[in-house]
Design an enzyme around this catalytic site. Structure first.
Site, PDB file in Angstrom:
ATOM      1  N   ASP A  20       0.793  -1.234   0.000  1.00  0.00           N
ATOM      2  CA  ASP A  20       0.000   0.000   0.000  1.00  0.00           C
ATOM      3  C   ASP A  20       0.826   1.284   0.000  1.00  0.00           C
ATOM      4  O   ASP A  20       0.284   2.365   0.256  1.00  0.00           O
ATOM      5  CB  ASP A  20      -0.943   0.014   1.217  1.00  0.00           C
ATOM      6  CG  ASP A  20      -2.090  -0.965   1.049  1.00  0.00           C
ATOM      7  OD1 ASP A  20      -2.650  -1.027  -0.051  1.00  0.00           O
ATOM      8  OD2 ASP A  20      -2.424  -1.661   2.025  1.00  0.00           O
ATOM      9  N   ASP A  44      -6.272  -3.805  -6.464  1.00  0.00           N
ATOM     10  CA  ASP A  44      -5.937  -2.506  -5.855  1.00  0.00           C
ATOM     11  C   ASP A  44      -4.460  -2.155  -6.066  1.00  0.00           C
ATOM     12  O   ASP A  44      -4.083  -0.987  -6.125  1.00  0.00           O
ATOM     13  CB  ASP A  44      -6.204  -2.503  -4.349  1.00  0.00           C
ATOM     14  CG  ASP A  44      -7.393  -3.336  -3.907  1.00  0.00           C
ATOM     15  OD1 ASP A  44      -7.734  -4.308  -4.599  1.00  0.00           O
ATOM     16  OD2 ASP A  44      -7.969  -3.021  -2.862  1.00  0.00           O
TER      17      ASP A  44
HETATM   18  N1  GLY Z   1      -7.440  -1.117  -1.028  1.00  0.00           N
HETATM   19  C1  GLY Z   1      -8.415  -1.599  -0.130  1.00  0.00           C
HETATM   20  C2  GLY Z   1      -9.802  -1.328  -0.556  1.00  0.00           C
HETATM   21  O1  GLY Z   1     -10.054  -0.841  -1.635  1.00  0.00           O
HETATM   22  O2  GLY Z   1     -10.690  -1.612   0.231  1.00  0.00           O
END
Ligand code: GLY
Length: 417
Positions: A121, A181
């Protein structure tokens, strides 16, 4: 140039300028006074909550809990960079010194993440905060944070799979999970190559994007959420949709991450395959029979009780922002802009709290993870971030018919290796 050609060129120029100055629907200038007031409320709420909790490590607002209380997160949380990003956008939109100061302060609180190699992330955390800050200030210290963060993120790249490893948790379920993501975190890597001249980061980003394009998508260009790989040979072991309704369903935010991600990859590489992918994802989203008339998706396109299902305003905001960028590259540009305008209109009119409410969040009705009954129909900081980003993009397109000022982040001093 012949006279006739000059006249044609002048007419094209006039036409383009005409398009560029026309801004339809809600405008960032109309939303900014509300956003400023809300964020003033938020800053007070954050301070009060930090003091009350006695936990100075809780630095950024994420959502409201079931009791309507503000939930703060430490810098290691994937959402910690969005609130600093909101503050940077307020500075960008208003030019006010006070927002610059607040943005700097909030950004500094998550600097330690540059060494956190335990998650993919990094882009969400560092690029939305330090990346936006660098774009607006050219502060070389911010550039160094971006470069260190890219270095740390790169340690998660596995050549045998061809991707970054997204999650370290849930090893009982997945051996090598890669989530859609993760596409968003590639932007940090592309920026790091531009800032350092070191192509390693670019190559990792391209490999990740190619492998994801090959494996994550169904024939209709919807995507799975989690792909589990065999790290020894790159074989796909499982295809899951962890935050969606079912493994074969289309989790709304995931479709948004893919759309935005491949649009950004096209910007960075000019590989036409990425543009085609983004267009195909956009078509999946925009033509879906379960997309409501106001274009704010339900949390999953295949949720079983539509129309009685929660919406996801965060997916809508993210999709709008992605569509504005995609409009620059695609022959469907006009349609994408109209759809993005409509999304922003819906969000601004029907998904905002009354001024002073919702502890200062800008948007209501996002859904974090419905299957875990977590953060359902609540404000979420990333919805606010992409809402403001989309509004700023909309304004810039209307003014200059390009988004160069958002994307041309270059090194401004000697680069650190
Ligand atoms: N990246 C985590 C979500 O979109 O919930």
């Amino acid at each position: 140039m012949k006279k006739k050609h000059l006249v044609i060129a002048a007419l094209i120029g006039l036409y383009t300028t005409g398009c560029a100055t026309q801004e339809n629907g809600v405008k960032v200038k109309e939303v900014l006074p509300f956003a400023e007031k809300q964020t003033e409320v938020m800053l007070k709420e954050v301070e009060a909550k930090t003091q009350q909790s006695g936990k100075p490590e809780l630095v950024s607002p994420r959502t409201l809990n079931a009791e309507g209380e503000l939930v703060l997160v430490p810098s290691r949380d994937w959402t910690s960079g969005f609130f600093p990003g909101v503050l940077w956008f307020l500075y960008e939109g208003t030019g006010k010194q006070e927002w610059l100061e607040q943005a700097k302060e909030a950004t500094a609180k998550i600097e330690q993440e540059k060494y956190n190699g335990k998650t993919h992330d990094m882009g969400f955390k560092v690029y939305c905060s330090f990346g936006t800050g660098y774009r607006l200030t050219n502060d070389p210290a911010y550039r160094d944070v971006i470069l260190q963060s890219a270095k740390t993120l790169s340690t998660r790249f596995y050549p045998k799979v061809g991707t970054l490893l997204s999650w370290d948790h849930s090893r009982d379920k997945w051996k090598f999970p890669v989530i859609i993501d993760n596409m968003m975190n590639l932007e940090l890597l592309f920026a790091a190559t531009r800032l350092s001249g070191d192509s390693t980061y670019y190559n990792i980003a391209v490999s990740h994007a190619n492998t994801t394009m090959k494996n994550h998508f169904r024939p209709d260009y919807s995507s799975y959420h989690v792909l589990d790989y065999d790290s020894t040979n790159g074989n796909v072991l499982q295809k899951h949709t962890h935050q969606g309704y079912a493994h074969e369903s289309a989790w709304a935010r995931g479709q948004g991450w893919g759309l935005y991600g491949y649009t950004m990859c096209y910007r960075e590489t000019k590989n036409p395959a990425y543009l085609k992918q983004a267009e195909n994802i956009a078509a999946y989203i925009l033509n879906h029979p379960n997309l409501p008339d106001d274009l704010v998706p339900y949390w999953d396109f295949n949720a079983p009780n539509i129309p009685n299902e929660p919406r996801d305003a965060s997916a809508a905001a993210l999709i709008a922002s992605g569509l504005y960028e995609l409009s620059l590259y695609s022959s469907n540009g006009k349609m994408y802009r109209e759809k993005a305008d409509k999304i922003l209109e819906s969000l601004a009119k029907n998904y905002t709290p009354k001024t002073g409410e919702a502890k200062g969040f800008l948007l209501l009705s996002s859904t974090g993870s419905k299957p875990s009954n977590s953060e359902v129909d609540v404000p979420l900081t990333y919805a606010d971030y992409y809402f403001l980003e989309a509004l700023l993009r909309k304004q810039e397109l209307a003014k200059n018919n390009n988004l160069d000022k958002f994307f041309n982040i270059q090194a401004n001093t000697m680069t650190a290796k």
